[in-house]
Motif scaffolding. Structure first.
Motif, PDB file in Angstrom:
ATOM      1  N   GLY A 265      36.338  41.685  54.085  1.00  0.00           N
ATOM      2  CA  GLY A 265      36.922  43.031  54.690  1.00  0.00           C
ATOM      3  C   GLY A 265      38.196  43.185  54.594  1.00  0.00           C
ATOM      4  N   PHE A 266      38.846  44.195  55.181  1.00  0.00           N
ATOM      5  CA  PHE A 266      40.209  44.461  55.543  1.00  0.00           C
ATOM      6  C   PHE A 266      40.528  44.206  56.962  1.00  0.00           C
ATOM      7  CE2 PHE A 266      39.716  46.461  51.615  1.00  0.00           C
ATOM      8  CZ  PHE A 266      38.692  47.285  51.537  1.00  0.00           C
ATOM      9  N   PHE A 267      41.989  43.744  56.802  1.00  0.00           N
ATOM     10  CA  PHE A 267      42.558  43.369  58.061  1.00  0.00           C
ATOM     11  C   PHE A 267      43.849  43.969  58.295  1.00  0.00           C
ATOM     12  CE2 PHE A 267      45.643  40.225  56.528  1.00  0.00           C
ATOM     13  CZ  PHE A 267      45.069  39.817  55.248  1.00  0.00           C
ATOM     14  N   TYR A 268      44.141  44.483  59.132  1.00  0.00           N
ATOM     15  CA  TYR A 268      45.424  45.432  59.522  1.00  0.00           C
ATOM     16  C   TYR A 268      45.924  44.695  60.863  1.00  0.00           C
ATOM     17  CZ  TYR A 268      43.062  48.212  55.970  1.00  0.00           C
ATOM     18  OH  TYR A 268      42.210  48.796  54.936  1.00  0.00           O
TER      19      TYR A 268
ATOM     20  N   GLN B  88      45.837  36.046  56.064  1.00  0.00           N
ATOM     21  CA  GLN B  88      47.404  35.550  56.228  1.00  0.00           C
ATOM     22  C   GLN B  88      48.150  36.690  56.083  1.00  0.00           C
ATOM     23  OE1 GLN B  88      48.247  32.522  53.304  1.00  0.00           O
ATOM     24  NE2 GLN B  88      46.231  31.717  53.492  1.00  0.00           N
ATOM     25  N   GLU B  89      49.277  36.378  56.978  1.00  0.00           N
ATOM     26  CA  GLU B  89      50.202  37.262  56.971  1.00  0.00           C
ATOM     27  C   GLU B  89      51.292  37.041  56.279  1.00  0.00           C
ATOM     28  OE1 GLU B  89      52.017  37.658  60.936  1.00  0.00           O
ATOM     29  OE2 GLU B  89      53.056  39.455  60.501  1.00  0.00           O
ATOM     30  N   PRO B  90      51.878  37.908  55.434  1.00  0.00           N
ATOM     31  CA  PRO B  90      53.162  37.639  54.579  1.00  0.00           C
ATOM     32  C   PRO B  90      54.416  37.459  55.392  1.00  0.00           C
ATOM     33  CG  PRO B  90      51.979  39.424  53.624  1.00  0.00           C
ATOM     34  CD  PRO B  90      51.466  39.108  54.825  1.00  0.00           C
TER      35      PRO B  90
ATOM     36  N   ARG C 167      48.132  41.226  48.262  1.00  0.00           N
ATOM     37  CA  ARG C 167      46.996  41.575  48.968  1.00  0.00           C
ATOM     38  C   ARG C 167      47.225  41.584  50.417  1.00  0.00           C
ATOM     39  NH1 ARG C 167      42.885  38.127  49.126  1.00  0.00           N
ATOM     40  NH2 ARG C 167      43.927  36.493  48.128  1.00  0.00           N
ATOM     41  N   TYR C 168      47.793  40.510  50.962  1.00  0.00           N
ATOM     42  CA  TYR C 168      47.741  40.278  52.277  1.00  0.00           C
ATOM     43  C   TYR C 168      48.659  41.331  52.769  1.00  0.00           C
ATOM     44  CZ  TYR C 168      45.676  35.514  51.838  1.00  0.00           C
ATOM     45  OH  TYR C 168      44.662  34.801  51.623  1.00  0.00           O
ATOM     46  N   ARG C 169      49.642  41.717  52.166  1.00  0.00           N
ATOM     47  CA  ARG C 169      50.435  42.819  52.607  1.00  0.00           C
ATOM     48  C   ARG C 169      49.950  44.168  52.821  1.00  0.00           C
ATOM     49  NH1 ARG C 169      55.967  43.199  49.472  1.00  0.00           N
ATOM     50  NH2 ARG C 169      56.432  44.983  50.842  1.00  0.00           N
ATOM     51  N   LEU C 170      48.717  44.378  52.035  1.00  0.00           N
ATOM     52  CA  LEU C 170      47.823  45.687  52.239  1.00  0.00           C
ATOM     53  C   LEU C 170      46.497  45.193  53.103  1.00  0.00           C
ATOM     54  CD1 LEU C 170      48.117  46.884  48.518  1.00  0.00           C
ATOM     55  CD2 LEU C 170      49.164  47.915  50.685  1.00  0.00           C
ATOM     56  N   GLY C 171      46.341  43.953  53.409  1.00  0.00           N
ATOM     57  CA  GLY C 171      45.079  43.787  54.251  1.00  0.00           C
ATOM     58  C   GLY C 171      43.915  43.701  53.349  1.00  0.00           C
ATOM     59  N   ILE C 172      43.963  43.069  52.250  1.00  0.00           N
ATOM     60  CA  ILE C 172      42.759  43.035  51.376  1.00  0.00           C
ATOM     61  C   ILE C 172      42.166  41.690  51.375  1.00  0.00           C
ATOM     62  CG2 ILE C 172      41.693  43.463  49.156  1.00  0.00           C
ATOM     63  CD1 ILE C 172      43.879  45.499  49.061  1.00  0.00           C
TER      64      ILE C 172
ATOM     65  N   CYS D 283      53.149  32.596  53.239  1.00  0.00           N
ATOM     66  CA  CYS D 283      52.333  33.428  54.277  1.00  0.00           C
ATOM     67  C   CYS D 283      51.973  32.593  55.379  1.00  0.00           C
ATOM     68  CB  CYS D 283      51.007  33.893  53.490  1.00  0.00           C
ATOM     69  SG  CYS D 283      51.390  34.878  52.135  1.00  0.00           S
TER      70      CYS D 283
ATOM     71  N   GLN E  33      50.557  37.745  47.797  1.00  0.00           N
ATOM     72  CA  GLN E  33      51.583  38.753  48.650  1.00  0.00           C
ATOM     73  C   GLN E  33      51.074  40.032  48.565  1.00  0.00           C
ATOM     74  OE1 GLN E  33      54.516  38.193  50.121  1.00  0.00           O
ATOM     75  NE2 GLN E  33      54.270  36.079  50.282  1.00  0.00           N
TER      76      GLN E  33
ATOM     77  N   VAL F 161      59.015  36.393  50.865  1.00  0.00           N
ATOM     78  CA  VAL F 161      58.675  36.792  49.573  1.00  0.00           C
ATOM     79  C   VAL F 161      57.382  35.916  49.072  1.00  0.00           C
ATOM     80  CG1 VAL F 161      59.299  37.219  47.205  1.00  0.00           C
ATOM     81  CG2 VAL F 161      60.777  38.065  49.351  1.00  0.00           C
TER      82      VAL F 161
END
Lengths: 116, 465
Positions: B236-239, B354-356, A34-39, B362, A32, B359
């Motif tokens: 990598g990172f995803f936003y 994945q997107e949370p 990690r995914y909230r921070l985009g890692i 995802c 959770q 709680v």
């Protein structure tokens, strides 16, 4: 070597492994965070910027109870049971299992942990 | 040195034919030395490094642990010296040694095994089922983004960087050639601008695409080559993009721009930008959103090179530049532009991200929700594009009618036919994967039918002949 929320992290370790080493953070919570921070899964600790590490600490501190706060809470619960003289509190004091296990035999693991 | 190699080659050929009972393969080697001389001059090994040995012999070791000498152990003591001589001249590696004897490159039916050419442009139908030998440096120079993993494995196991010219590749090349330069009579009616290369496992999709990119770059085209489409959806990172509902991957976008710049730098400096809208900024890789600024303007007169450099320098603008680059490339009319995507099927399934949602749960993010993939995936346009599927990435079976892909775009690449399998086996024989004394037509046909034309399986079974 660096510390995140009290947990020591190895630079070459992946974030998804290192984040589980914190007390109070298990696999689900680590995912959770990690995914909230985009890692993503293959990012290592030494690839994180200071901004991201601060974000991790802030997120964990806000939403989760970890490390010494978790241990303090656990200890407080046990002391509360002892102070009000509950059965479970007495069993904690005696170092015996308290969830209905047999003590005629076995129960070695629980007694060993208390002795430590 | 050249004269010495010629003399040695003729000596080796004559002694080999006189003293040993060789198969018809060797009997066809009594070619005039003039042919060999011409081959010598045109072969790339004339630039090969010279090896200095203490005993005057070039010894090489097979990657399977069998030395070249052991592989060619003479049957009798009298021909030991001849075999040592042959070992000295026959060690096809990359780069080829100076003592390499091209007269021994014989394919099935006595046809030449190699086409002496440096590019794929001059190949015709008669060159099908022959090999084109380029050095690894040449491959890396033309494909600096990286070679397909299957191709690298083939090069490693055969110890030579040669690829077979198949009829399917020639058809694919001619398809795109006729789009740019249509024939007078027929025009470009039957040519497809968008093609999806599909087919069974190890049928040569990635290698065909790599050869097509090599050909296109030799022709002077501007080729946007993606050797690993999976890297756009993993790592990598995803936003979440602030200007759309899509997801940005700034690290991946920067790598895309760097890869594109490797081969095309000089060409991009001559192409001006044609869209001057400001580039939207997103979240940078590990640095957050830029405060107070949501777009970046490109100055007038800037080139595509400047645009790409902006995307590399500013991580907030990387994704915006990649999306803008797609639109700019579709407006380039001076030179032909080709989009070549390998592992294209990865863009039709879920990504690693994945997107949370709650709680505890995802939601997996599909590849089409990524800004970069969304910009390049569609084939519903007038640009030339080739996508190759890959069975190495565990995507699974996709439906026949893919979204944003024309219905007739799918081309099923076949596995090896009998002629191609014969050429392959003769090539493996030349590269010492198969021993001379055990090689026969019946045996290589057994391998072909056992593997059903699967290229990697044939390579794996070849040593067991």
């Amino acid at each position: 070597m660096s510390y995140i929320s009290g947990a020591r992290s190895v630079p070459d370790e992946q974030v998804r492994i290192a984040s589980k080493k914190m007390d109070g953070i298990g696999p689900k919570k680590a995912i959770q965070v990690r995914y909230r921070l985009g890692i993503s899964g293959n990012i290592k600790m030494n690839e994180l910027t200071k901004y991201q590490i601060d974000q991790i600490e802030q997120m964990i501190g806000q939403d989760h109870v970890v490390h010494w706060e978790l241990k303090r809470g656990e200890r407080a619960d046990i002391e509360r049971l002892i102070s009000i003289s509950r059965y479970r509190g007495i069993r904690h004091q005696d170092g015996s299992p308290l969830r209905g296990q047999r003590t005629h035999t076995n129960a070695r693991t629980f007694r060993k942990q208390i002795r430590k | 040195m050249l004269l010495q190699s010629l003399l040695r080659s003729t000596a080796a050929a004559s002694t080999a034919a006189r003293t040993r009972n060789l198969s018809s393969l060797r009997s066809n080697l009594l070619a005039p030395t003039a042919v060999a001389a011409a081959a010598v001059l045109s072969r790339p090994y004339s630039k090969a490094k010279t090896k200095t040995t203490t005993k005057g012999k070039v010894r090489g070791k097979d990657p399977r642990g069998v030395s070249a000498d052991d592989a060619t152990r003479p049957e009798d003591a009298s021909s030991a010296a001849d075999d040592d001589l042959n070992v000295e001249f026959e060690l096809p590696t990359d780069p080829l040694p100076v003592t390499y004897d091209p007269a021994l490159d014989v394919g099935p039916g006595g046809r030449p095994l190699f086409s002496f050419t440096k590019s794929f442009s001059s190949l015709g139908r008669k060159d099908a089922c022959t090999y084109v030998d380029l050095s690894l440096d040449e491959w890396k120079a033309m494909l600096p983004e990286g070679l397909p993993p299957g191709m690298v494995k083939e090069f490693e196991e055969t110890r030579r960087c040669a690829v077979m010219v198949r009829q399917s590749f020639l058809d694919l090349r001619d398809n795109f050639r006729y789009i740019v330069d249509p024939p007078i009579r027929t025009g470009a009616k039957n040519s497809k601008r968008q093609i999806v290369l599909d087919g069974p496992v190890s049928c040569g999709k990635s290698i065909t695409l790599a050869m097509l990119v090599h050909w296109a770059r030799c022709e002077g085209w501007l080729v946007f080559y993606v050797p690993k489409g999976r890297e756009w959806t993993h790592g990598g990172f995803f936003y979440r993009a602030p200007y759309s509902d899509l997801w940005d991957t700034p690290v991946g976008a920067a790598e895309i721009l760097q890869d594109f710049l490797k081969f095309n730098e000089s060409r991009l400096q001559q192409l001006p930008c044609q869209i001057f809208d400001p580039i939207p900024l997103g979240e940078g890789a590990g640095v957050g959103i830029m405060k107070g600024v949501d777009s970046m303007a490109m100055p007038e007169g800037s080139t595509l090179y400047d645009l790409i450099q902006t995307g590399i320098a500013y991580t907030h603008a990387a994704v915006g530049v990649v999306v803008r680059l797609r639109k700019e490339l579709s407006l380039v009319k001076d030179i032909p532009v080709l989009f070549a995507i390998d592992q294209y099927n990865n863009w039709f399934t879920f990504s690693e991200y994945q997107e949370p949602v709650t709680v505890r749960s995802c939601r997996p993010i599909h590849a089409r929700e990524l800004s970069t993939v969304n910009a390049y995936r569609s084939m519903m346009h007038g640009d030339m594009m080739v996508g190759a599927f890959s069975h190495s990435t565990a995507v699974g079976k996709l439906r026949q009618e893919l979204p944003d892909v024309p219905l007739d775009a799918r081309v099923m690449l076949p596995r090896y036919n009998l002629d191609e399998a014969a050429t392959v086996c003769h090539y493996y024989l030349r590269q010492r994967l198969i021993r001379h004394e055990t090689f026969s037509e019946e045996k290589w046909k057994k391998i072909y039918y056992l593997s059903n034309g699967n290229g990697s399986e044939m390579r794996w079974l070849a040593p067991f002949i």
